[in-house]
Design an enzyme around this catalytic site. Structure first.
Site, PDB file in Angstrom:
ATOM      1  N   GLU A  96       8.432-106.615 105.505  1.00  0.00           N
ATOM      2  CA  GLU A  96       9.493-106.321 104.795  1.00  0.00           C
ATOM      3  C   GLU A  96      10.490-106.104 105.865  1.00  0.00           C
ATOM      4  OE1 GLU A  96       7.199-103.649 101.322  1.00  0.00           O
ATOM      5  OE2 GLU A  96       8.791-102.684 102.774  1.00  0.00           O
ATOM      6  N   CYS A 149      16.487-102.642 109.287  1.00  0.00           N
ATOM      7  CA  CYS A 149      15.375-101.836 109.589  1.00  0.00           C
ATOM      8  C   CYS A 149      14.157-102.945 109.648  1.00  0.00           C
ATOM      9  CB  CYS A 149      15.266-100.879 108.537  1.00  0.00           C
ATOM     10  SG  CYS A 149      13.344-100.145 108.647  1.00  0.00           S
ATOM     11  N   CYS A 175      -0.236-101.873 109.351  1.00  0.00           N
ATOM     12  CA  CYS A 175      -0.260-100.981 110.953  1.00  0.00           C
ATOM     13  C   CYS A 175      -1.694-100.419 110.973  1.00  0.00           C
ATOM     14  CB  CYS A 175       0.896 -99.753 110.325  1.00  0.00           C
ATOM     15  SG  CYS A 175       0.925 -98.561 111.878  1.00  0.00           S
ATOM     16  N   CYS A 225      -1.520 -93.590 109.124  1.00  0.00           N
ATOM     17  CA  CYS A 225      -0.950 -92.419 108.385  1.00  0.00           C
ATOM     18  C   CYS A 225      -1.109 -91.878 107.016  1.00  0.00           C
ATOM     19  CB  CYS A 225       0.766 -92.278 108.897  1.00  0.00           C
ATOM     20  SG  CYS A 225       0.846 -92.294 110.801  1.00  0.00           S
ATOM     21  N   CYS A 260       2.058 -92.978 104.385  1.00  0.00           N
ATOM     22  CA  CYS A 260       2.711 -94.290 104.656  1.00  0.00           C
ATOM     23  C   CYS A 260       2.327 -95.259 103.932  1.00  0.00           C
ATOM     24  CB  CYS A 260       2.965 -94.373 106.458  1.00  0.00           C
ATOM     25  SG  CYS A 260       3.508 -95.887 106.680  1.00  0.00           S
ATOM     26  N   CYS A 283       9.047 -99.163 104.803  1.00  0.00           N
ATOM     27  CA  CYS A 283       7.780 -99.248 104.341  1.00  0.00           C
ATOM     28  C   CYS A 283       7.523 -98.268 103.250  1.00  0.00           C
ATOM     29  CB  CYS A 283       6.843 -98.545 105.613  1.00  0.00           C
ATOM     30  SG  CYS A 283       7.760 -98.317 106.945  1.00  0.00           S
TER      31      CYS A 283
END
Ligand code: SAH
Ligand code: SF4
Length: 354
Positions: free
Chosen positions: A92, A105, A112, A116, A119, A336
């Protein structure tokens, strides 16, 4: 598979031109075509002899991905595009408009690995690293779009999908390409890398003494809480992380931004605010408070506007600059799935919701 042309630096292009029996200045012309004129295909390079255009088409691809979907926020100022890469991976990219700023961004990885809890990208896991060219191509996509409207990219934040310092080489190579004075020429001070806190890479970045801004995703002021939200905190606990950041500010004299997603009843308490203030005491720092953007895989909720303000007050009273950010593009799950206006130095916003 042919090479993505944006994966090459100017020197590599010069080598290519030489191997093709061309003078070095041809590489410079190609570079300018790519990054100044923003030409998107070999046919557009009308300054080059036909033979060289054909060679470009033979040896390189100019298309990193296909846009699969674009979402526009209700106010029309935030656009998010989902790109599909040739191997099926998806990333994205978000474009935000704020007064004179045109901020992108961008993603550094598909998914990833840091996991986390709050997220959306972390909940997905890592699919793969992006190449420098794939990172650059996201910028070019919107730069071309803006150019048609007589506008330019003014800021880039590496806050899309992925952990930039987990893909260090490619991210820094992309920055070098975008920063190149004969090409895209976006000042390093207009770019911001956001990291979850990978200590060895922060130290390496410090040694490089770059002008690029650094943001640290902190989100908690004690190790138990931080480890529960950000697993990599077990490897690089707060003391190590903050020591690395202090070394960075000492070496570069650059202010660091700390990102803090406010989660109701979890990290938005007076105690956390006081602990944070103590941790950052005397540091060249700024705290960005962003209400949590709720995601499917995480129970937490966003803090109230009142709580955000109270938290901010504790910090400013302790002499630590702090801003509460508007959740821009929240209706399109920007970034994200959690974007605020993140560029450091952006003006204050009032919370829109929560
Ligand atoms: N991996 C890097 C950069 C990408 S994430 C990092 O973690 O810093 C960009 C920012 O979005 C980080 O500050 C991250 O903590 C934050 N973020 C992730 N999910 C969020 C959510 N659901 N709500 C608010 N902020 C979030
Ligand atoms: Fe990765 Fe950043 Fe999301 Fe953590 S917050 S999972 S580091 S993208």
């Amino acid at each position: 598979m042919t090479t993505l042309i944006y994966d090459l630096g100017l020197e590599a292009l010069q080598t290519w031109a030489q191997n093709r029996g061309q003078p070095a200045y041809r590489a410079r012309q190609i570079w300018e075509g790519l990054y100044r004129h923003l030409w998107a295909s070999p046919e557009a390079f009308t300054t080059l002899p036909k033979r060289l255009r054909t060679a470009l088409a033979e040896d390189f691809t100019f298309e990193a991905f296909q846009p699969a979907a674009t979402l526009v926020s209700a106010d029309g100022e935030t656009h998010k595009t989902l790109f599909r890469l040739p191997d099926g991976a998806q990333i994205e990219t978000v474009r935000m408009r704020y007064v004179r700023r045109r901020t992108l961004c961008i993603s550094t990885q598909a998914g990833c690995a840091m996991g986390c809890a709050f997220c959306a990208t972390g909940q997905m896991g890592l699919r793969r690293n992006l190449t420098a060219g794939e990172i650059v191509a996201q910028v070019l996509y919107y730069a071309r779009w803006l150019k048609q409207r007589g506008e330019r990219v003014t800021h880039i934040v590496f806050m899309g999908m992925g952990e930039p310092f987990h893909n260090y080489e490619a991210t820094l190579r992309a920055i070098d390409i975008l920063n190149h004075p004969q090409g895209f020429a976006l000042g390093a001070r207009r770019m911001t890398i956001s990291t979850v806190g990978l200590v060895p890479q922060i130290r390496r970045f410090t040694e490089e003494k770059r002008q690029v801004n650094l943001a640290i995703s902190l989100h908690a002021a004690d190790d138990d809480l931080r480890s529960s939200l950000i697993p990599v905190n077990r490897k690089y606990p707060l003391a190590d992380l903050l020591a690395a950041v202090r070394a960075y500010t000492a070496a570069t004299h650059r202010r660091v931004t700390f990102e803090w997603a406010l989660i109701r009843g979890v990290n938005d308490t007076e105690t956390q605010a006081r602990r944070l203030a103590a941790l950052l005491q005397g540091m060249l720092a700024h705290v960005n408070l962003i209400p949590l953007n709720p995601t499917r895989g995480f129970q937490g909720e966003a803090s109230s506007r009142q709580r955000a303000r109270a938290f901010c007050k504790v910090l400013t009273a302790a002499g630590i600059p702090c801003t509460v950010r508007l959740r821009r593009g929240i209706d399109i799950q920007a970034g994200c799935g959690q974007l605020a206006a993140r560029e450091s130095g952006a003006p204050d916003f009032v919370l829109k919701s929560a």
